[in-house]
Design a protein around this motif. Structure first.
Motif, PDB file in Angstrom:
ATOM      1  N   TYR A 160       0.820  -1.223   0.000  1.00 36.84           N
ATOM      2  CA  TYR A 160       0.000   0.000   0.000  1.00 36.84           C
ATOM      3  C   TYR A 160       0.851   1.269   0.000  1.00 36.84           C
ATOM      4  N   LYS A 161       2.110   1.134   0.366  1.00 39.02           N
ATOM      5  CA  LYS A 161       2.976   2.321   0.395  1.00 39.02           C
ATOM      6  C   LYS A 161       3.548   2.651  -0.973  1.00 39.02           C
ATOM      7  N   MET A 162       3.509   1.686  -1.869  1.00 33.98           N
ATOM      8  CA  MET A 162       4.112   1.901  -3.194  1.00 33.98           C
ATOM      9  C   MET A 162       3.258   2.825  -4.052  1.00 33.98           C
ATOM     10  N   ASP A 163       3.885   3.424  -5.054  1.00 35.43           N
ATOM     11  CA  ASP A 163       3.102   4.186  -6.016  1.00 35.43           C
ATOM     12  C   ASP A 163       2.416   3.208  -6.981  1.00 35.43           C
ATOM     13  N   SER A 164       1.565   3.746  -7.844  1.00 34.78           N
ATOM     14  CA  SER A 164       0.755   2.877  -8.707  1.00 34.78           C
ATOM     15  C   SER A 164       1.615   2.065  -9.683  1.00 34.78           C
ATOM     16  N   LEU A 165       2.669   2.691 -10.188  1.00 36.65           N
ATOM     17  CA  LEU A 165       3.545   1.992 -11.129  1.00 36.65           C
ATOM     18  C   LEU A 165       4.166   0.754 -10.466  1.00 36.65           C
ATOM     19  N   CYS A 166       4.651   0.929  -9.236  1.00 36.69           N
ATOM     20  CA  CYS A 166       5.263  -0.196  -8.523  1.00 36.69           C
ATOM     21  C   CYS A 166       4.218  -1.245  -8.141  1.00 36.69           C
ATOM     22  N   GLU A 189      21.853 -14.944 -10.559  1.00 33.53           N
ATOM     23  CA  GLU A 189      21.767 -15.321 -11.977  1.00 33.53           C
ATOM     24  C   GLU A 189      20.509 -14.780 -12.667  1.00 33.53           C
ATOM     25  N   ILE A 190      19.659 -14.125 -11.887  1.00 36.84           N
ATOM     26  CA  ILE A 190      18.396 -13.628 -12.448  1.00 36.84           C
ATOM     27  C   ILE A 190      18.492 -12.116 -12.683  1.00 36.84           C
ATOM     28  N   ALA A 191      18.295 -11.695 -13.923  1.00 30.13           N
ATOM     29  CA  ALA A 191      18.316 -10.266 -14.255  1.00 30.13           C
ATOM     30  C   ALA A 191      16.875  -9.743 -14.329  1.00 30.13           C
ATOM     31  N   ILE A 192      16.738  -8.435 -14.169  1.00 28.39           N
ATOM     32  CA  ILE A 192      15.424  -7.790 -14.358  1.00 28.39           C
ATOM     33  C   ILE A 192      15.631  -6.619 -15.312  1.00 28.39           C
ATOM     34  N   VAL A 193      14.970  -6.661 -16.453  1.00 30.71           N
ATOM     35  CA  VAL A 193      15.089  -5.577 -17.447  1.00 30.71           C
ATOM     36  C   VAL A 193      13.672  -5.175 -17.871  1.00 30.71           C
ATOM     37  N   ILE A 194      13.290  -3.973 -17.544  1.00 25.45           N
ATOM     38  CA  ILE A 194      11.913  -3.530 -17.821  1.00 25.45           C
ATOM     39  C   ILE A 194      11.934  -2.156 -18.504  1.00 25.45           C
ATOM     40  N   ALA A 195      10.932  -1.897 -19.313  1.00 24.48           N
ATOM     41  CA  ALA A 195      10.838  -0.611 -20.000  1.00 24.48           C
ATOM     42  C   ALA A 195       9.423  -0.065 -19.880  1.00 24.48           C
ATOM     43  N   ASN A 196       9.271   1.217 -20.145  1.00 21.18           N
ATOM     44  CA  ASN A 196       7.932   1.789 -20.291  1.00 21.18           C
ATOM     45  C   ASN A 196       8.009   3.083 -21.088  1.00 21.18           C
ATOM     46  N   SER A 197       6.866   3.740 -21.265  1.00 17.88           N
ATOM     47  CA  SER A 197       6.870   4.956 -22.091  1.00 17.88           C
ATOM     48  C   SER A 197       6.695   6.227 -21.273  1.00 17.88           C
ATOM     49  N   VAL A 198       6.207   6.123 -20.054  1.00 15.75           N
ATOM     50  CA  VAL A 198       5.888   7.339 -19.301  1.00 15.75           C
ATOM     51  C   VAL A 198       6.779   7.530 -18.078  1.00 15.75           C
ATOM     52  N   SER A 199       7.820   6.714 -17.961  1.00 13.52           N
ATOM     53  CA  SER A 199       8.705   6.811 -16.802  1.00 13.52           C
ATOM     54  C   SER A 199       7.849   6.786 -15.524  1.00 13.52           C
ATOM     55  N   SER A 200       8.124   7.708 -14.581  1.00 13.97           N
ATOM     56  CA  SER A 200       7.348   7.730 -13.322  1.00 13.97           C
ATOM     57  C   SER A 200       6.424   8.948 -13.303  1.00 13.97           C
ATOM     58  N   LEU A 201       5.930   9.350 -14.452  1.00  9.53           N
ATOM     59  CA  LEU A 201       5.184  10.607 -14.584  1.00  9.53           C
ATOM     60  C   LEU A 201       4.002  10.729 -13.630  1.00  9.53           C
ATOM     61  N   PHE A 213       2.137   3.131 -16.316  1.00 12.86           N
ATOM     62  CA  PHE A 213       0.982   3.589 -15.519  1.00 12.86           C
ATOM     63  C   PHE A 213       0.929   5.102 -15.565  1.00 12.86           C
ATOM     64  N   TYR A 214       0.003   5.653 -16.328  1.00 16.41           N
ATOM     65  CA  TYR A 214      -0.226   7.094 -16.326  1.00 16.41           C
ATOM     66  C   TYR A 214      -1.644   7.357 -16.826  1.00 16.41           C
ATOM     67  N   GLU A 215      -2.442   7.986 -15.980  1.00 16.94           N
ATOM     68  CA  GLU A 215      -3.846   8.268 -16.305  1.00 16.94           C
ATOM     69  C   GLU A 215      -4.512   7.002 -16.853  1.00 16.94           C
ATOM     70  N   ASN A 216      -4.978   7.027 -18.104  1.00 18.91           N
ATOM     71  CA  ASN A 216      -5.655   5.817 -18.601  1.00 18.91           C
ATOM     72  C   ASN A 216      -4.723   4.891 -19.379  1.00 18.91           C
ATOM     73  N   LYS A 217      -3.430   5.209 -19.334  1.00 15.63           N
ATOM     74  CA  LYS A 217      -2.449   4.369 -20.034  1.00 15.63           C
ATOM     75  C   LYS A 217      -1.865   3.381 -19.025  1.00 15.63           C
ATOM     76  N   VAL A 218      -2.573   2.299 -18.784  1.00 16.18           N
ATOM     77  CA  VAL A 218      -2.164   1.354 -17.746  1.00 16.18           C
ATOM     78  C   VAL A 218      -2.042  -0.044 -18.343  1.00 16.18           C
ATOM     79  N   GLU A 219      -0.850  -0.536 -18.372  1.00 16.70           N
ATOM     80  CA  GLU A 219      -0.674  -1.911 -18.858  1.00 16.70           C
ATOM     81  C   GLU A 219       0.666  -2.471 -18.378  1.00 16.70           C
ATOM     82  N   SER A 220       0.652  -3.759 -18.120  1.00 15.03           N
ATOM     83  CA  SER A 220       1.906  -4.445 -17.815  1.00 15.03           C
ATOM     84  C   SER A 220       1.962  -5.732 -18.631  1.00 15.03           C
ATOM     85  N   PHE A 221       3.163  -6.080 -18.993  1.00 15.60           N
ATOM     86  CA  PHE A 221       3.395  -7.339 -19.711  1.00 15.60           C
ATOM     87  C   PHE A 221       4.804  -7.791 -19.320  1.00 15.60           C
ATOM     88  N   LEU A 222       4.863  -8.756 -18.410  1.00 18.46           N
ATOM     89  CA  LEU A 222       6.164  -9.262 -17.970  1.00 18.46           C
ATOM     90  C   LEU A 222       6.295 -10.729 -18.374  1.00 18.46           C
TER      91      LEU A 222
END
Lengths: 210, 84
Positions: free
Chosen positions: A53-59, A83-95, A175-184
């Motif tokens: 609950y403390k995290m922002d919406s993106l997290c 041995e496990i890497a994490i590489v993630i991208a998005n378009s709105v950063s933390s806007l 995650f920004y306004e109505n632009k909400v999607e994740s695909f991992l």
């Protein structure tokens, strides 16, 4: 060893639907707000993480998606944490959070919020996933105009083929306004639950179908 | 004092996003950090902002913070003694 790598599992959240390995696992009316849907999914899956609950919406979005992904494919049990890497991208950063933080630094009402401030970088979500799962491998965050299957497949394949990692959690979290999607999704050297070659073409097809 | 403690509980729940807690779940004498509410260092900064924003109290000496933020009761005591 072959240079071929495989997408071994995937999870997406979009339009109030959770999809795990292509099947809809949980959904709600599309009338519900994105943040309410995330809280509802968190409770539905009983993810039990005090920091949620403390995290922002993106997290929140990244954490739920990665938790469900790692529940279906237990890579943290099959690989060393280094041995496990994490590489993630998005378009709105933390806007979304940047805008919220800006409201706390209005010159007529200047009370900067430390809690909000810590989430004014998109790569914090990598740290949240890493802390949650004890992952200690390489982590990188990119910002692109849109999901770039060519770059992501090339970058992740290079990591695995050059022994910088044996497995990778990767994908897209916006995650920004109505632009909400994740695909991992997870990428490994050998086929797993799913058996999809990790190429730009296959990745584009998979992302488009989510 | 009871009204101030009740108000503080509500403000802390809201400010620190403790959405899974209700006011009645919080013991005013329980430690805020460590085994109590389990707050962290960022939460401590947020409590400092809360005191200034909601009560106009600025902690002058950071060394005092540990005693002030021991529990909700100690916070209420400090507010009562320092609010103008």
């Amino acid at each position: 060893m072959s240079d071929q790598n495989y997408i071994t599992s995937f999870c997406s959240i979009k339009s109030s639907k959770v999809c795990i390995n292509s099947h809809i696992d949980y959904s709600e009316s599309s009338q519900v707000s994105s943040i309410d849907f995330l809280k509802s999914a968190y409770k539905h899956y009983q993810l039990a993480y005090p920091k949620f609950y403390k995290m922002d919406s993106l997290c929140k979005l990244a954490l739920i998606t990665s938790d469900l992904l790692l529940k279906t494919n237990k890579i943290t049990e099959n690989y060393n944490k280094e041995e496990i890497a994490i590489v993630i991208a998005n378009s709105v950063s933390s806007l979304e959070t940047d805008v919220e933080y800006q409201t706390t630094i209005d010159k007529n009402n200047y009370f900067p919020s430390p809690t909000v401030f810590v989430y004014t970088l998109p790569n914090i979500l990598l740290g949240e996933i890493a802390i949650r799962n004890g992952i200690k491998g390489e982590n990188t965050f990119f910002v692109f105009d849109k999901f770039d299957a060519g770059f992501m497949s090339s970058y992740i394949n290079s990591l695995l083929n050059n022994s910088r990692a044996k497995c990778c959690i990767t994908g897209w979290v916006d995650f920004y306004e109505n632009k909400v999607e994740s695909f991992l999704y997870t990428v490994e050297k050998q086929p797993g639950i799913m058996n999809i070659e990790h190429t730009s073409e296959q990745l584009t097809k998979l992302y488009t179908n989510q | 004092m009871d009204a101030l403690i009740d108000k503080l509980k509500g403000e802390i729940i809201e400010q620190l996003n403790l959405e899974d807690l209700k006011k009645e779940d919080i013991d005013a004498n329980a430690p805020l950090f460590g085994e109590g509410l389990g707050l962290d260092s960022i939460d401590a900064l947020e409590l400092i902002v809360l005191l200034e924003k909601n009560y106009g109290i600025k902690i002058q000496d950071p060394k005092d913070a540990k005693a002030i933020f021991t529990s909700i009761q100690t916070m209420a005591d400090y507010i009562k003694a320092n609010q103008k």
